[in-house]
Design a protein around this motif. Structure first.
Motif, PDB file in Angstrom:
ATOM      1  N   PRO A 268       1.019  -1.195  -0.343  1.00  0.00           N
ATOM      2  CA  PRO A 268       0.072   0.288  -0.041  1.00  0.00           C
ATOM      3  C   PRO A 268       0.628   0.800  -0.155  1.00  0.00           C
ATOM      4  O   PRO A 268       2.238   1.469  -0.203  1.00  0.00           O
ATOM      5  N   PHE A 269       0.681   2.506  -0.274  1.00  0.00           N
ATOM      6  CA  PHE A 269       0.948   3.427  -0.819  1.00  0.00           C
ATOM      7  C   PHE A 269       1.623   4.129   0.191  1.00  0.00           C
ATOM      8  O   PHE A 269       2.996   4.375   1.069  1.00  0.00           O
ATOM      9  N   GLU A 270       0.445   4.521   1.766  1.00  0.00           N
ATOM     10  CA  GLU A 270       1.038   4.472   2.489  1.00  0.00           C
ATOM     11  C   GLU A 270       2.297   4.056   3.459  1.00  0.00           C
ATOM     12  O   GLU A 270       2.970   4.459   4.349  1.00  0.00           O
ATOM     13  N   THR A 271       2.483   3.186   3.172  1.00  0.00           N
ATOM     14  CA  THR A 271       3.739   1.898   3.986  1.00  0.00           C
ATOM     15  C   THR A 271       5.339   2.598   3.193  1.00  0.00           C
ATOM     16  O   THR A 271       5.595   2.583   4.103  1.00  0.00           O
ATOM     17  N   MET A 272       5.453   3.735   2.357  1.00  0.00           N
ATOM     18  CA  MET A 272       6.310   4.481   2.119  1.00  0.00           C
ATOM     19  C   MET A 272       6.670   4.595   3.503  1.00  0.00           C
ATOM     20  O   MET A 272       8.019   5.629   3.702  1.00  0.00           O
ATOM     21  N   PHE A 273       5.955   6.002   4.104  1.00  0.00           N
ATOM     22  CA  PHE A 273       6.382   6.061   4.944  1.00  0.00           C
ATOM     23  C   PHE A 273       6.337   6.470   6.602  1.00  0.00           C
ATOM     24  O   PHE A 273       6.556   6.556   7.721  1.00  0.00           O
TER      25      PHE A 273
ATOM     26  N   GLU B 186      10.311   6.477  14.171  1.00  0.00           N
ATOM     27  CA  GLU B 186       9.666   5.412  15.441  1.00  0.00           C
ATOM     28  C   GLU B 186       8.604   6.279  15.816  1.00  0.00           C
ATOM     29  O   GLU B 186       7.687   6.523  15.495  1.00  0.00           O
ATOM     30  N   GLU B 187       8.715   8.628  15.616  1.00  0.00           N
ATOM     31  CA  GLU B 187       7.876   9.391  15.535  1.00  0.00           C
ATOM     32  C   GLU B 187       8.560   9.788  14.948  1.00  0.00           C
ATOM     33  O   GLU B 187       9.462  10.089  14.047  1.00  0.00           O
ATOM     34  N   MET B 188       7.197   9.932  13.063  1.00  0.00           N
ATOM     35  CA  MET B 188       7.490  10.156  11.994  1.00  0.00           C
ATOM     36  C   MET B 188       7.401  11.937  11.974  1.00  0.00           C
ATOM     37  O   MET B 188       6.767  12.881  12.737  1.00  0.00           O
ATOM     38  N   PRO B 189       8.555  12.955  11.633  1.00  0.00           N
ATOM     39  CA  PRO B 189       9.073  13.778  12.047  1.00  0.00           C
ATOM     40  C   PRO B 189       8.171  14.577  11.183  1.00  0.00           C
ATOM     41  O   PRO B 189       7.641  14.100  10.181  1.00  0.00           O
TER      42      PRO B 189
ATOM     43  N   GLU C   6       3.781  15.917   6.890  1.00  0.00           N
ATOM     44  CA  GLU C   6       3.711  16.913   4.979  1.00  0.00           C
ATOM     45  C   GLU C   6       3.861  16.103   4.506  1.00  0.00           C
ATOM     46  O   GLU C   6       2.934  16.007   3.147  1.00  0.00           O
ATOM     47  N   GLN C   7       4.819  15.736   4.077  1.00  0.00           N
ATOM     48  CA  GLN C   7       5.194  14.488   2.576  1.00  0.00           C
ATOM     49  C   GLN C   7       4.129  14.119   1.978  1.00  0.00           C
ATOM     50  O   GLN C   7       3.690  14.075   1.460  1.00  0.00           O
ATOM     51  N   ALA C   8       3.891  13.602   3.630  1.00  0.00           N
ATOM     52  CA  ALA C   8       2.930  12.621   3.785  1.00  0.00           C
ATOM     53  C   ALA C   8       1.096  13.177   2.456  1.00  0.00           C
ATOM     54  O   ALA C   8       0.681  12.143   1.568  1.00  0.00           O
ATOM     55  N   GLU C   9       1.150  14.361   3.667  1.00  0.00           N
ATOM     56  CA  GLU C   9       0.031  14.288   3.583  1.00  0.00           C
ATOM     57  C   GLU C   9      -0.388  14.768   2.466  1.00  0.00           C
ATOM     58  O   GLU C   9      -0.916  14.525   1.305  1.00  0.00           O
ATOM     59  N   GLN C  10       0.881  15.893   1.382  1.00  0.00           N
ATOM     60  CA  GLN C  10       0.930  16.121   0.389  1.00  0.00           C
ATOM     61  C   GLN C  10       0.766  15.209  -1.309  1.00  0.00           C
ATOM     62  O   GLN C  10      -0.008  15.257  -2.086  1.00  0.00           O
TER      63      GLN C  10
END
Length: 186
Positions: free
Chosen positions: A153-158, A163-166, A171-175
């Protein structure tokens, strides 16, 4: 410090000649002299020359003789990246004009000429490498091929990187999700 600083001078930035950085006036290796650093320039397309220069510099480092700069003068035969079009700034024949050619072919010819390698050995190695690549590609394809529906799934790249997403990755994931929604609406 006992370090080896390698400069790979392929004569180009992404689309500008190294002359813009002053390379038409002097070598990058020569700049080490101004800092009191041992420096040399080596034919970066000659694996034996690179090995010899690196061995010399490593011995200097191991015996506490200080840092060494090695400028590997080479040639970038292909584009810098997939977004680079070298035909816009390099002539079509430039690649053929580069003296002595491809480093792998140079080494192969040298070893065959010296009698420590043969055409038959090279053909066997080429066949083995081709089979190894095919096998690895086949195995990797089991994990999915982009555009063929078998990928993660696309989301898994992020995910599972930190441990905690910066904040910047959030922002990049949302974009990326917004752009995917525009391109492939649900």
């Amino acid at each position: 410090a006992p370090v080896i600083m390698n400069i790979v001078n392929n004569q180009w930035a992404i689309s500008s000649f190294s002359g813009f950085a002053g390379a038409e006036r002097t070598t990058f290796a020569a700049r080490g002299v101004g800092y009191g650093v041992a420096a040399l320039r080596v034919d970066g397309n000659d694996p034996l020359a690179v090995y010899a220069a690196t061995s010399w510099a490593a011995e200097r480092a191991r015996t506490n003789q200080g840092p060494t700069v090695i400028e590997h003068f080479t040639y970038r035969a292909e584009a810098h990246s997939t977004s680079d079009d070298p035909t816009a700034y390099r002539s079509a024949q430039e690649r053929e004009e580069w003296p002595l050619g491809d480093p792998i072919m140079r080494l192969k010819r040298h070893l065959i000429h010296r009698g420590v390698w043969s055409v038959e050995q090279q053909e066997q190695l080429d066949a083995e490498c081709l089979e190894a690549v095919k096998s690895v590609v086949k195995e990797a394809a089991k994990n999915g091929i982009l555009g063929h529906g078998l990928h993660q799934p696309f989301e898994t790249m992020f995910q599972d990187v930190f441990e905690e997403m910066p904040w910047h990755l959030k922002e990049q994931a949302e974009q990326a999700n917004k752009e995917r929604e525009i391109k492939w609406p649900s």
